[in-house]
Scaffold this motif. Sequence first.
Motif, PDB file in Angstrom:
ATOM      1  N   PRO A   1       0.815  -1.224   0.000  1.00 27.24           N
ATOM      2  CA  PRO A   1       0.000   0.000   0.000  1.00 27.24           C
ATOM      3  C   PRO A   1       0.849   1.275   0.000  1.00 27.24           C
ATOM      4  CG  PRO A   1       0.069  -0.948   2.199  1.00 27.24           C
ATOM      5  CD  PRO A   1       0.692  -1.959   1.271  1.00 27.24           C
ATOM      6  N   LEU A   2       2.085   1.155   0.524  1.00 30.83           N
ATOM      7  CA  LEU A   2       2.991   2.310   0.553  1.00 30.83           C
ATOM      8  C   LEU A   2       4.139   2.146  -0.433  1.00 30.83           C
ATOM      9  CD1 LEU A   2       3.211   2.970   4.409  1.00 30.83           C
ATOM     10  CD2 LEU A   2       1.599   3.902   2.742  1.00 30.83           C
ATOM     11  N   LEU A   3       4.022   1.165  -1.322  1.00 30.72           N
ATOM     12  CA  LEU A   3       5.031   0.914  -2.345  1.00 30.72           C
ATOM     13  C   LEU A   3       6.421   0.771  -1.712  1.00 30.72           C
ATOM     14  CD1 LEU A   3       4.956   0.510  -5.400  1.00 30.72           C
ATOM     15  CD2 LEU A   3       5.523   2.907  -5.687  1.00 30.72           C
ATOM     16  N   GLY A   4       6.505  -0.136  -0.728  1.00 33.93           N
ATOM     17  CA  GLY A   4       7.780  -0.366  -0.057  1.00 33.93           C
ATOM     18  C   GLY A   4       8.261   0.833   0.744  1.00 33.93           C
ATOM     19  N   GLY A   5       7.330   1.643   1.243  1.00 32.00           N
ATOM     20  CA  GLY A   5       7.680   2.824   2.024  1.00 32.00           C
ATOM     21  C   GLY A   5       7.864   4.083   1.202  1.00 32.00           C
ATOM     22  N   LYS A   6       7.854   3.940  -0.126  1.00 29.78           N
ATOM     23  CA  LYS A   6       8.098   5.097  -0.994  1.00 29.78           C
ATOM     24  C   LYS A   6       7.024   6.179  -0.835  1.00 29.78           C
ATOM     25  CE  LYS A   6      11.579   3.035  -3.150  1.00 29.78           C
ATOM     26  NZ  LYS A   6      11.489   1.720  -2.502  1.00 29.78           N
ATOM     27  N   LEU A   7       5.773   5.763  -0.562  1.00 31.46           N
ATOM     28  CA  LEU A   7       4.695   6.740  -0.459  1.00 31.46           C
ATOM     29  C   LEU A   7       4.652   7.411   0.910  1.00 31.46           C
ATOM     30  CD1 LEU A   7       1.834   4.981  -2.463  1.00 31.46           C
ATOM     31  CD2 LEU A   7       3.742   6.393  -3.251  1.00 31.46           C
ATOM     32  N   ALA A   8       5.497   6.931   1.807  1.00 35.15           N
ATOM     33  CA  ALA A   8       5.648   7.614   3.099  1.00 35.15           C
ATOM     34  C   ALA A   8       6.806   8.601   3.050  1.00 35.15           C
ATOM     35  CB  ALA A   8       5.869   6.597   4.208  1.00 35.15           C
ATOM     36  N   ASN A   9       7.645   8.463   2.045  1.00 35.36           N
ATOM     37  CA  ASN A   9       8.830   9.322   1.896  1.00 35.36           C
ATOM     38  C   ASN A   9       8.850   9.941   0.507  1.00 35.36           C
ATOM     39  OD1 ASN A   9      10.406   8.660   4.507  1.00 35.36           O
ATOM     40  ND2 ASN A   9       9.909   6.642   3.680  1.00 35.36           N
ATOM     41  N   LEU A  10       7.862  10.752   0.250  1.00 38.48           N
ATOM     42  CA  LEU A  10       7.678  11.359  -1.064  1.00 38.48           C
ATOM     43  C   LEU A  10       8.680  12.474  -1.329  1.00 38.48           C
ATOM     44  CD1 LEU A  10       3.801  11.684  -0.875  1.00 38.48           C
ATOM     45  CD2 LEU A  10       5.028  10.138  -2.404  1.00 38.48           C
ATOM     46  N   PRO A  11       8.867  12.831  -2.598  1.00 36.46           N
ATOM     47  CA  PRO A  11       9.652  14.031  -2.915  1.00 36.46           C
ATOM     48  C   PRO A  11       9.062  15.249  -2.192  1.00 36.46           C
ATOM     49  CG  PRO A  11       9.230  12.747  -4.897  1.00 36.46           C
ATOM     50  CD  PRO A  11       8.418  12.123  -3.809  1.00 36.46           C
ATOM     51  N   LYS A  12       9.908  16.202  -1.854  1.00 31.36           N
ATOM     52  CA  LYS A  12       9.477  17.367  -1.079  1.00 31.36           C
ATOM     53  C   LYS A  12       8.299  18.101  -1.712  1.00 31.36           C
ATOM     54  CE  LYS A  12      14.000  18.221   1.028  1.00 31.36           C
ATOM     55  NZ  LYS A  12      15.144  19.185   1.144  1.00 31.36           N
ATOM     56  N   LYS A  13       8.331  18.237  -3.022  1.00 28.59           N
ATOM     57  CA  LYS A  13       7.259  18.940  -3.724  1.00 28.59           C
ATOM     58  C   LYS A  13       5.919  18.242  -3.527  1.00 28.59           C
ATOM     59  CE  LYS A  13       6.168  20.777  -8.335  1.00 28.59           C
ATOM     60  NZ  LYS A  13       6.614  20.804  -9.755  1.00 28.59           N
ATOM     61  N   ALA A  14       5.944  16.914  -3.542  1.00 29.54           N
ATOM     62  CA  ALA A  14       4.713  16.135  -3.357  1.00 29.54           C
ATOM     63  C   ALA A  14       4.225  16.234  -1.912  1.00 29.54           C
ATOM     64  CB  ALA A  14       4.961  14.682  -3.738  1.00 29.54           C
TER      65      ALA A  14
ATOM     66  N   VAL B   1      -8.909  -5.850   3.080  1.00 26.19           N
ATOM     67  CA  VAL B   1      -7.831  -5.682   4.058  1.00 26.19           C
ATOM     68  C   VAL B   1      -6.638  -5.009   3.393  1.00 26.19           C
ATOM     69  CG1 VAL B   1      -6.168  -6.868   5.568  1.00 26.19           C
ATOM     70  CG2 VAL B   1      -8.524  -7.708   5.420  1.00 26.19           C
ATOM     71  N   VAL B   2      -6.091  -4.009   4.054  1.00 26.41           N
ATOM     72  CA  VAL B   2      -4.859  -3.370   3.595  1.00 26.41           C
ATOM     73  C   VAL B   2      -3.724  -3.871   4.475  1.00 26.41           C
ATOM     74  CG1 VAL B   2      -3.606  -1.206   3.291  1.00 26.41           C
ATOM     75  CG2 VAL B   2      -6.058  -1.314   2.769  1.00 26.41           C
ATOM     76  N   LEU B   3      -2.791  -4.599   3.872  1.00 29.77           N
ATOM     77  CA  LEU B   3      -1.659  -5.149   4.617  1.00 29.77           C
ATOM     78  C   LEU B   3      -0.539  -4.125   4.714  1.00 29.77           C
ATOM     79  CD1 LEU B   3      -1.518  -8.693   3.034  1.00 29.77           C
ATOM     80  CD2 LEU B   3      -1.994  -8.202   5.428  1.00 29.77           C
ATOM     81  N   SER B   4      -0.001  -3.978   5.908  1.00 27.81           N
ATOM     82  CA  SER B   4       1.131  -3.075   6.098  1.00 27.81           C
ATOM     83  C   SER B   4       2.213  -3.793   6.895  1.00 27.81           C
ATOM     84  CB  SER B   4       0.688  -1.806   6.835  1.00 27.81           C
ATOM     85  OG  SER B   4       1.782  -0.933   7.029  1.00 27.81           O
ATOM     86  N   GLY B   5       3.446  -3.709   6.398  1.00 30.11           N
ATOM     87  CA  GLY B   5       4.578  -4.298   7.108  1.00 30.11           C
ATOM     88  C   GLY B   5       5.087  -3.323   8.153  1.00 30.11           C
ATOM     89  N   MET B   6       4.631  -3.478   9.377  1.00 28.32           N
ATOM     90  CA  MET B   6       4.938  -2.518  10.440  1.00 28.32           C
ATOM     91  C   MET B   6       6.090  -3.028  11.297  1.00 28.32           C
ATOM     92  SD  MET B   6       0.935  -1.564  11.186  1.00 28.32           S
ATOM     93  CE  MET B   6       0.371  -3.254  10.912  1.00 28.32           C
ATOM     94  N   GLY B   7       7.241  -2.381  11.160  1.00 20.95           N
ATOM     95  CA  GLY B   7       8.443  -2.844  11.839  1.00 20.95           C
ATOM     96  C   GLY B   7       8.760  -2.126  13.124  1.00 20.95           C
TER      97      GLY B   7
ATOM     98  N   THR C   1      10.219  -2.080  -4.761  1.00 20.85           N
ATOM     99  CA  THR C   1       9.549  -1.917  -3.468  1.00 20.85           C
ATOM    100  C   THR C   1      10.412  -2.418  -2.310  1.00 20.85           C
ATOM    101  OG1 THR C   1       8.480  -4.084  -3.562  1.00 20.85           O
ATOM    102  CG2 THR C   1       7.306  -2.232  -4.575  1.00 20.85           C
ATOM    103  N   GLU C   2      11.656  -2.828  -2.616  1.00 20.96           N
ATOM    104  CA  GLU C   2      12.587  -3.334  -1.599  1.00 20.96           C
ATOM    105  C   GLU C   2      12.036  -4.570  -0.879  1.00 20.96           C
ATOM    106  OE1 GLU C   2      14.763  -0.256   0.744  1.00 20.96           O
ATOM    107  OE2 GLU C   2      13.416   1.137  -0.294  1.00 20.96           O
ATOM    108  N   CYS C   3      11.385  -5.444  -1.624  1.00 20.64           N
ATOM    109  CA  CYS C   3      10.867  -6.682  -1.023  1.00 20.64           C
ATOM    110  C   CYS C   3      11.971  -7.706  -0.798  1.00 20.64           C
ATOM    111  CB  CYS C   3       9.782  -7.284  -1.920  1.00 20.64           C
ATOM    112  SG  CYS C   3      10.396  -7.888  -3.521  1.00 20.64           S
ATOM    113  N   ASN C   4      13.117  -7.511  -1.474  1.00 20.90           N
ATOM    114  CA  ASN C   4      14.303  -8.373  -1.334  1.00 20.90           C
ATOM    115  C   ASN C   4      14.147  -9.763  -1.944  1.00 20.90           C
ATOM    116  OD1 ASN C   4      15.863  -6.414   0.024  1.00 20.90           O
ATOM    117  ND2 ASN C   4      14.927  -6.954   1.975  1.00 20.90           N
ATOM    118  N   TYR C   5      13.115  -9.981  -2.747  1.00 22.03           N
ATOM    119  CA  TYR C   5      12.966 -11.273  -3.412  1.00 22.03           C
ATOM    120  C   TYR C   5      14.160 -11.552  -4.340  1.00 22.03           C
ATOM    121  CZ  TYR C   5       7.995 -11.815  -2.119  1.00 22.03           C
ATOM    122  OH  TYR C   5       6.815 -11.976  -1.449  1.00 22.03           O
ATOM    123  N   CYS C   6      14.795 -10.504  -4.829  1.00 16.90           N
ATOM    124  CA  CYS C   6      15.899 -10.652  -5.779  1.00 16.90           C
ATOM    125  C   CYS C   6      17.195 -11.103  -5.119  1.00 16.90           C
ATOM    126  CB  CYS C   6      16.146  -9.328  -6.495  1.00 16.90           C
ATOM    127  SG  CYS C   6      16.510  -7.945  -5.379  1.00 16.90           S
ATOM    128  N   LEU C   7      17.229 -11.100  -3.801  1.00 13.11           N
ATOM    129  CA  LEU C   7      18.450 -11.445  -3.076  1.00 13.11           C
ATOM    130  C   LEU C   7      18.396 -12.883  -2.571  1.00 13.11           C
ATOM    131  CD1 LEU C   7      18.929  -8.162  -1.001  1.00 13.11           C
ATOM    132  CD2 LEU C   7      19.922  -8.752  -3.218  1.00 13.11           C
TER     133      LEU C   7
END
Length: 395
Positions: A205-218, A247-253, A297-303
Amino acid sequence: MKYRTDLKSGRELSALGFGCMRFPRGPGMKIDIPKSEALMISAIERGINYFDTGYIYAGNEQALGEILRRNQGMREKIYLSTKLPFNQCKEYADFDRIFNIQLERLGTDYIDYYLMHKLTSVADWERIRLLGIEDWIAQKKSAGQIKQIGFSFHGVQSEFLALLDQYDWEFCMIQYNYINENYQAGRKGLIKAHEKGLPVMIMEPLLGGKLANLPKKAKKLLHEQDSTVSAAAWALRWLWNHRQVTVVLSGMGSMQQLDDNIKTADTADIGMMTDSDAETIGRVTAIFKESYKIPCTECNYCLPCPKGVNIPVCFTAYNVSYASGFAAGMTLYSIGTDVTNPDKNYGAKNCIKCGKCEKHCPQNIKIMQSLDRVQKRMEPFWFNAAMKIVRKVMG
């Protein structure tokens, strides 16, 4: 906590679900059980009842199972979701082999919501159908070991729409957010799934946290629209505004993330966003897409990468270099890939084009090609000379 009804079963599911893949981790990337346990206990006490994990999430099912064993009665308070890595199934016996491992890890004798993990096409489903997956599902449901069956999706929209008609699914999970409204299953897929009566669980829902850390203009645009709502809360509210979302799933660390998301969930409802809100989100989307060039999205599946390339950090640093300036991106790249180390670093230039990573990427990113872009921008012609000076200064 707000709840939404699973029309297939009648269950009342918390609008906010807990994505366990991002449990907090400590040294050596080992899951921190005490911190994860505290988060789960707090989440349950405040009304969250849907918890999602997966077989391929390193150590995740085991950690969740340990927490459930340490807290008598907790299992009965939650709906547990996990996933079958069908790509690892080459014969019928593999279904039972993996499922039994999952039950043992989780310390349970049934799964409430069981998914085929990362279906991308009808061809994927047809392959395991020929192995006998439909009979296997029927047996497990008859025995009460699987309550509801569904699939998570990571392909193109046309395939999602077709997959919905291939089997009598009881729920599905899709990636959806205001940036991905027309990506993968997309809005059209969300609507069709809902029309078929399927509960729809939302990942990223936050695109791997990207939508919580938007560009300043946004961020400025959102603040001007409503200064009391955080960037993350805007993204979650946008989703809960949809009646088709269950349901909206969020990975809350962290406890702070949990607190913030529950606060948003407690006030979010269907149809709460105004036309003005929607217009602002549209402008934010345009700014975001200008800044974020690689949809990681930094899911780390590629690692892990055979050569140690820290692919998610490479992509994040590259995106940050556009969103927040080259200096910010370069700082992140230097720290995250240890490129100042002459003997061993984890930068983009170490990619050997083996392609292993691309087979596992749920975003279908052309990783090898993208790493070339990262190297060109983050390690320009003057980079090696600069690193020699840095190493000399650092001794």
